[in-house]
Structures are given as structure tokens and as C-alpha cells.
Enzyme design. Structure first.
Site, PDB file in Angstrom:
ATOM      1  N   SER A 121      65.538  93.129  32.367  1.00  0.00           N
ATOM      2  CA  SER A 121      64.872  91.869  32.020  1.00  0.00           C
ATOM      3  C   SER A 121      63.402  91.849  32.453  1.00  0.00           C
ATOM      4  O   SER A 121      62.663  90.942  32.063  1.00  0.00           O
ATOM      5  CB  SER A 121      65.611  90.683  32.654  1.00  0.00           C
ATOM      6  OG  SER A 121      65.578  90.765  34.070  1.00  0.00           O
ATOM      7  N   LYS A 175      66.163  81.558  36.351  1.00  0.00           N
ATOM      8  CA  LYS A 175      64.835  82.171  36.425  1.00  0.00           C
ATOM      9  C   LYS A 175      63.739  81.133  36.232  1.00  0.00           C
ATOM     10  O   LYS A 175      62.760  81.079  36.999  1.00  0.00           O
ATOM     11  CB  LYS A 175      64.713  83.270  35.370  1.00  0.00           C
ATOM     12  CG  LYS A 175      65.568  84.494  35.653  1.00  0.00           C
ATOM     13  CD  LYS A 175      65.485  85.510  34.518  1.00  0.00           C
ATOM     14  CE  LYS A 175      66.313  86.746  34.834  1.00  0.00           C
ATOM     15  NZ  LYS A 175      66.273  87.734  33.728  1.00  0.00           N
TER      16      LYS A 175
END
Length: 795
Positions: A650, A693
Site C-alpha cells: 500500500s 489510515k
């Protein structure tokens, strides 16, 4: 373009509205498995298949409620099935080391035990009284008198012959003595010694002849005695038979259709002759003891040991064994210490879960049965042979731990293993017999599609849980909040999580806050309060990391611009909680041919998927920039202040943008944070943990002060995964924070730098002064430098 990439408030979270979806206030949840039609179909098929080998493996993660859903499904189904046979163990009178198993109809186990208890009580009342009756005593006396007559007749013959020789015969008990007669009187010992020697010798000679004659006439005495004993024994047997026949008549009639019981009653009747003779005859040792001792002696011989006795109205048994060690599963034999030795008998045989589930369903945890010694092999052996054998699992290793070998019992059970995917594939790969015995796979999905039907079922399940746990009823708003939270757990606006247990736990926690507020119903505010309290309890580490960022211990810039520096978004998972935290990614570029060096991989902290993501960067650079000259570059990429293992791709989008920034010397705005993975063509791909996140970066920006320039960049493919907290949505609505969704590297570069990235023309060139143009120019410059160095070395 920036405007089109910014996500509207409506995209940041799903707001569930149950208006128009009807469900009763106090429903009864129907038998079935919520949102798992594939698994339920497999389960129903496996249960319906009567053929051997169609046992079921239920596959899925922990917390999906697999066990409770299976139990609910089977409990309702089992009531429609007939109750299986009951089993008892009884004494084997021919070989007491091999107890006999009796098969009985359901509920007959305790009935037989009561009947045997009544029989034993009747025996104690009948004996020894039956031997004290006048009829018995007269017959016995007649037999003894007949023996005495034979004996006395023989003695009379000896006495007659002795009188002819003037000798007297004396009988004392069973001894016979002789004495001389003088003057019609027998002489005593002293008088006999006064006789002349010649007369004494004549007397001794006569006595020897008489003793020989006595032996002759009593030659058949042992036969007479044996005949008497046999007649008395036959009399005893006739008396016992006459006394017990009425006791067994009713039992034989009651159990005439149960062959095993009829056979056992016949064995009891046959053995009672020995038992009564040993314990219940007059003048036996036990006669002086208390009746309890007699009763216990009979009980040890004849009382059945109920192994399992199913109830007729409860249908087929559904058994879950939470601790499947060998003895708990297959049964065990207990021992008692007597005078320093361990002894046992058939009444010490104890049932295992297989016995209790026989004729029904047995549910086991797959991981546990693999962890306990000998259990998996024993289970396979039982299923393959269709019988349950109680033995010692250690006998194969030469350790003798048992003295009994109980008769095996036929096994007809449907075994349901519950385990993870890893366990299933491990068994499938390592055990060739596994698929032969567990042919049905019920695969539980981690997610449930969100539609009106599934939301109605979810709502009913939540209401039922509240009612069953004595919690306050749930309002529609509370159920809407639970669905939203479940969608957040699944990270998908179109699915909610199949981890139903988490939602059930939240109800219990929200009920506490509802009671403290003295409210009659659990509302949305109580659900949110419970979720907030849970986050606070688990939030020590995330708070500590945030404080270190604010103090400057962990270097993260949220203002200004920098070359070769970017804020990546990460998720930390510790224990049962996860939270997001930004991380600084830095890149350096210099001439050379080392390629892109992943510092995490070189230091053995980068895991395989992360390393793969970094390798893809080289493919993108070559595809986009090195079509007309060789790619010669040395670059180092690092996730700063990271001291643990890193996995996942990611960060690859952020790493690529950071690399291009360092390559082109184009500064990146530090108010942005980026997450996303890329492919070799620069397309941005979805990643996990998107909500955590964004919220992790938002908390840092919020603590430092939101000024309207802070934003998170995410893949466009992750828009459906957004279920952000209300505080983030409020900040976006006020223009203090933003979330951008990108589909390509170029879109991301333009957001981060404020400069045109540039699209390649048909001639293969980029617009002048665009970021991509600068990248090609810089790479060509480095390539030329490398070519010049090579020429100088050749010269």
C-alpha cells in the site's frame, strides 16, 4: 482536475436508513444462517446425506458465529429426527474382562436399571428365607436321613459281627472304636491292660479283621455322600428356580421384544445359582453383615452401567465437545485403589462424546483435535469402521493402562468439524483420507451482502440477542448504527461483516450505558458511546505514537514542501485492535546502476509483498521513461523510523511519487498523505485499512490545527470502502480537511506537487516542463553519464 478528484461528503460514509424495512419488535429468529446461503446449502446437503463419508467441514474465520449458527440450525432439525438407541454395559459372566454392551430403545436405560434394582431387592427379600421354609427343610432332612440310614445299616453289620466275637463297637461323630467285652461289660483302657498278653493279641487280631470288614461295608460311603450332596444341590437349585421364576416372568414379558435384554436376563438367572449359594444361603459369611453389604455385592454383579440413555422427546442428540482429548471423545475406564492396587470393573466405564452423539451430530474444533495426541487417528478409525471402541491411546506405545476390553458399539454419527481455511487446506494436503471422510465443505464467507433482506435478518438477530440477554430493546436508530459499524468492520459500504459476534458484544456494552442513563431503549447514542469507550480502552498505543509525532520524536511534516519526502499512510495491528498512523517515506537518487534499493528489504525488515511493490517501481520507470535509452539509476527508498517488519504494497504509490520528486527535484506538499498500490502501468489499485489510515492522519492534523490544506489521497477503487468517523466528515464539510480519490500516478503527482504531470504524445514525448518531461530528461542525463564513464574505462 483537483475538484473532480475530491470526494463529496456523501461518499465518505454509508448512512443506513431502515425506513420502509418492516420487522417485528420481538421476533423469533428463524432457523438458518444469516447471509450464508452457500454454507447453509452445503450444511443441509451434508446433513441429509445418509451415506458414509459425508461428514462436514465448516470453514471460516473465528468470530463468524459458525458454532452458534450451526447449533441453532441443528437444534431445530434434530427435534424432527427419531431418538437413537440407548446403551448400557453389563457384566460378562464368562469373561469379566470383556463387558457386554446392550442396545435398548431410547429411555429404556434407566427403566432397565430400575427393574434390575427391583429384582435385586426381591432377591434379598426371597433369600435366604426360601431355604428356611418347612418344605425345604423336610426335603433336605429326608435326603440326609437316607444317607444316615445307609451309613447306620453298614455300622450295624459291623456291630453284629463284633458281638459274635465279644467286641463292643463305639461311634463318636464319624470315628469308630472297638473294645473287648467281659462279663457283658466293655473294658476300659486300664482294664484292657490287665488282660493277659495272649488275650490282648487275640483282641488286636479280631479288631484288624473288623476294621477290614468295616472298610468293606463302608466302601460305598463316598458315593453315598456324593449322592446326598448332589441331591441337596439339586434341591437348592430347584428351590432357587422356583423362587426366582416368578421374579423373571414379568421381566421377560416386558422386554420380550428386546433381544439383548432377554439374553442378559437369561444370563443373570443362570448365574444366580452361584451367587445365591455364595452370598444368600443360610450360615454364609455375608449373612452376619448388614443388608447394605449384600445389596452392594449384588449391585456390583448385576446392576447395568448406563453409558447413554437418550430421551424420546428430544430427538437426535447434538453434542459439541469443547475439550476433545482422547478420553473425552472415545470414553474412558476409571480405576479405584484397593490395598495399593488399581482395579476396575464394568461399572467404571464412562461414555465419551462419540457415545453421546451416536445417532445424531457431533461438532468438534478441527484445530483442537489435531493438537491432542492420537485423537485425529482415533476419530478416522472410528468413522471408517463405524464403531466405537474404548481403549487406551497409549497401548500402541507399549504402555498397558487398562484391564477391560468393553464390547464395541456400532457408530452412526454425522461429524461436523469447525476450522479455519489454513486447517482445511493442511488436512487436504497432508492426509489423503481426509476428503474421503469429509466430503462436504461448508465455506463461511467473511462478508454478507447488504440488501433489504439481509438487513432485516440482521435487525431481527440484534433484537433477538437483546431479548435473550435481558438487554433493553433496540431502537431503529441503534440498529442502523450497528449496521454502519458492521460495514466499517467489513470495509465495504455494500457489505456488512459476517463477524456477528462483535455486534452482539456491542449490544451488551451499550446496554450498560443505557442503564446508567436510565433510558428505556438502547439508542444510537448508546451504541456510539460503547464504540467510543472500546476505542478509548484500546487506544493507548495510538495515543502514544500521536504524542511522539507532536513532540517531534517521530518526524512527520504536515505543512510546507519538501523534495524526496512524502507522508505515507500505514495501519498498525496490535492484539485485537488496529489503528492508522502516518509514516515518512524518503527517497534519494544519484547516478549509478544499482537500481532501486529497498532499504527495508536490505535490512530484512521488508516482507515479500512490500518488496514486490518496490520492484514494480522499476517496471513503471522503464515503461514510462526508458523507451529510448537504457534505465541507469541508483536510488534508495526507506520508510523512516520504522523498526519492525513491514508488509503490504500500500506504500508503493507514495514511494513512486517520492522517487519521482527526488528524481525531478520537484517538491511535494507535506500537507498531503498518500496510500495506494500501483501496477507497472501506473494504475492505482485498492488497499486495505483505508478508514484507519485516513483517521490516523486526520488525528495528527487535527492536533496540530486544521487549516484547510490537509488532505488524504486514496485509490479511487477504495471509495466503496469508506466508512469514516463523524469527526472526519464534519471537518470535510467545514472545508478543513479533504479526501481525494485517484486512479493513476499522474493524478497523484499533480495533487502532490501542483504541477502538470503530462501525458505522452503520439510521438512518445511529454509536454515541456511537465513532471514526466523532467523525469525523462534527468534519467537521460544519468544514462549519458553512465555511457561516458563506460567509454572512458574502455579507452
Amino acid at each position: 482536475m483537483t475538484t473532480t478528484l475530491k470526494l463529496p461528503i456523501a461518499s465518505l460514509k454509508l448512512n443506513v436508513d431502515l425506513t420502509g424495512i418492516d420487522f417485528p419488535e420481538a421476533p423469533r429468529l428463524q432457523s438458518g444462517i444469516l447471509g450464508q446461503p452457500r454454507a447453509q446449502s452445503a450444511l443441509e446437503f451434508g446433513i441429509a446425506m445418509p451415506n458414509p463419508g459425508y461428514n462436514i467441514f465448516v470453514m471460516g474465520e473465528n468470530g463468524l458465529g459458525r458454532l452458534s449458527m450451526i447449533m441453532n440450525h441443528l437444534d431445530a432439525l434434530a427435534l424432527t429426527r427419531p431418538a437413537p438407541s440407548s446403551y448400557v454395559y453389563v457384566e460378562n459372566f464368562e469373561n469379566n474382562r470383556e463387558p457386554v454392551a446392550l442396545e435398548l430403545p431410547a429411555e429404556y436405560g434407566h427403566v432397565l436399571c430400575k427393574d434390575i434394582e427391583t429384582l435385586l431387592d426381591d432377591l434379598l427379600a426371597t433369600f435366604p428365607a426360601a431355604f428356611e421354609s418347612p418344605t425345604y427343610q423336610q426335603k433336605k432332612s429326608a435326603i440326609e436321613r437316607q444317607f444316615s440310614q445307609c451309613y447306620n445299616a453298614a455300622i450295624d453289620l459291623v456291630d453284629k459281627k463284633a458281638q459274635e466275637e465279644s467286641i463292643a463297637v463305639f461311634k463318636e461323630n464319624e470315628s469308630i472304636t472297638f473294645a473287648p467285652i467281659r462279663d457283658n461289660k466293655s473294658l476300659n483302657e486300664e482294664q484292657f491292660t490287665l488282660l493277659p498278653q495272649a488275650e490282648r493279641e487275640v483282641f488286636h487280631s479280631q479288631v484288624e479283621n473288623l476294621e477290614e470288614y468295616l472298610s468293606d461295608v463302608l466302601l460305598e460311603l463316598p458315593q453315598w455322600r456324593r449322592t446326598m450332596v448332589e441331591k441337596i444341590k439339586q434341591l437348592d437349585n430347584d428351590t432357587i428356580s422356583a423362587a426366582i421364576d416368578p421374579l423373571f416372568a414379568d421381566l421377560n414379558e416386558k422386554y420380550q421384544n428386546i433381544d439383548d435384554v432377554i439374553t442378559y436376563l437369561a444370563e443373570i438367572k443362570k448365574n444366580l445359582g452361584f451367587t445365591i449359594a455364595d452370598y444368600l444361603m443360610p450360615n454364609r459369611s455375608l449373612e452376619t453383615r448388614e443388608s447394605a453389604a449384600k445389596r452392594q455385592a449384588l449391585n456390583d454383579l448385576y446392576a447395568p452401567n448406563i453409558l447413554v440413555d437418550n430421551k424420546q422427546d428430544q430427538g437426535a442428540p447434538v453434542i459439541y465437545e469443547p475439550h476433545p482429548i482422547y478420553q473425552n471423545l472415545f470414553g474412558r475406564i476409571e480405576y479405584v485403589s484397593e490395598q495399593g492396587s488399581l482395579v476396575t470393573h464394568y461399572q467404571k466405564i464412562c461414555a465419551g462424546s462419540l457415545h453421546k452423539a451416536n445417532g445424531g451430530y457431533l461438532i468438534l474444533d478441527a484445530e483442537k483435535i489435531l493438537n491432542y495426541p492420537a485423537v485425529w487417528e482415533g476419530l478416522k478409525r472410528a468413522l471408517q469402521s463405524s464403531r466405537i471402541e474404548i481403549d487406551s491411546p497409549y497401548s500402541e506405545f507399549g504402555i498397558n493402562t487398562m484391564t477391560l476390553k468393553p464390547e464395541v458399539i456400532p457408530l452412526n454419527v454425522k461429524v461436523i468439524l469447525v476450522g479455519s481455511r489454513d486447517i482445511y487446506y493442511l488436512l487436504e494436503e497432508m492426509d489423503p483420507e481426509f476428503n474421503e471422510m469429509f466430503r462436504i465443505l461448508a465455506d463461511f464467507d467473511n462478508y454478507i451482502p447488504r440488501n433489504d433482506e439481509s438487513m432485516r435478518g440482521f435487525a431481527q438477530l440484534m433484537q433477538k440477542q437483546a431479548a435473550d440477554s435481558a438487554a433493553k430493546p433496540l431502537t431503529h436508530a441503534a440498529i442502523e448504527c450497528l449496521i454502519e459499524h458492521s460495514c466499517r468492520l467489513s470495509e465495504n459500504q455494500h457489505h456488512f461483516s459476517a463477524h456477528i459476534k462483535d455486534s452482539l458484544d456491542i449490544i451488551a456494552e451499550a446496554n450498560l450505558f443505557c442503564n446508567q442513563a436510565q433510558q428505556d431503549q438502547i439508542d444510537r447514542c448508546h451504541i456510539e458511546q460503547a464504540l467510543g469507550a472500546r476505542e478509548y480502552r484500546n487506544g493507548r498505543l495510538s495515543q502514544a505514537i500521536l504524542e511522539e509525532m507532536l513532540e517531534g520524536t517521530i518526524l512527520i511534516d504536515t505543512e510546507g514542501e519538501a523534495i524526496g519526502k512524502i507522508n505515507g499512510l500505514t495501519v498498525l495491528e496490535i492484539g485485537g485492535s488496529s489503528f492508522g498512523a502516518p509514516a515518512r517515506i524518503t527517497t534519494t537518487v544519484y547516478p549509478g546502476s544499482r537500481g532501486i534499493v529497498d532499504i527495508e528489504r536490505e535490512s530484512e525488515l521488508g516482507q515479500a509483498i512490500h518488496s514486490k511493490g518496490v520492484m514494480i517501481l522499476t517496471g513503471y520507470l522503464g515503461h514510462s521513461y526508458a523507451q529510448q535509452f537504457p534505465l541507469a539509476i541508483s536510488a534508495s527508498i526507506a520508510i523512516e523510523q520504522s523498526y519492525g517488519y513491514i508488509d503490504g504494497d500500500s506504500a508503493s504509490l507514495a514511494e513512486l511519487c517520492c522517487l519521482i520528486s527526488a528524481l525531478t527535484r520537484t517538491p511535494i506538499m507535506q500537507s498531503f498523505a498518500v496510500t495506494g498500490s500501483i501496477n507497472q502501468y501506473g494504475e492505482v489499485q485498492a488497499v486495505g485499512g483505508i478508514n484507519e489510515k485516513i483517521e490516523g492522519y486526520f488525528r495528527l492534523c487535527q492536533a496540530r490545527g486544521l487549516q484547510g490544506q490537509h488532505a488524504a489521497i486514496i485509490p479511487a477503487a477504495n471509495k466503496r470502502n469508506l466508512m469514516l468517523k463523524q469527526e472526519v466528515i464534519d471537518a470535510v464539510e467545514q472545508g478543513l480537511f479533504a479526501v481525494y480519490a485517484v486512479s493513476s500516478v499522474n493524478e497523484t503527482l499533480e495533487l502532490l506537487t501542483g504541477h502538470l504531470a503530462g501525458e505522452v504524445s503520439e510521438e512518445g514525448s511529454y509536454p515541456e516542463n511537465s513532471i514526466n518531461f523532467k523525469a525523462i530528461s534527468r534519467l537521460k542525463e544519468i544514462s549519458d553519464m553512465s555511457t561516458d564513464d563506460d567509454k572512458e574505462e574502455e579507452e
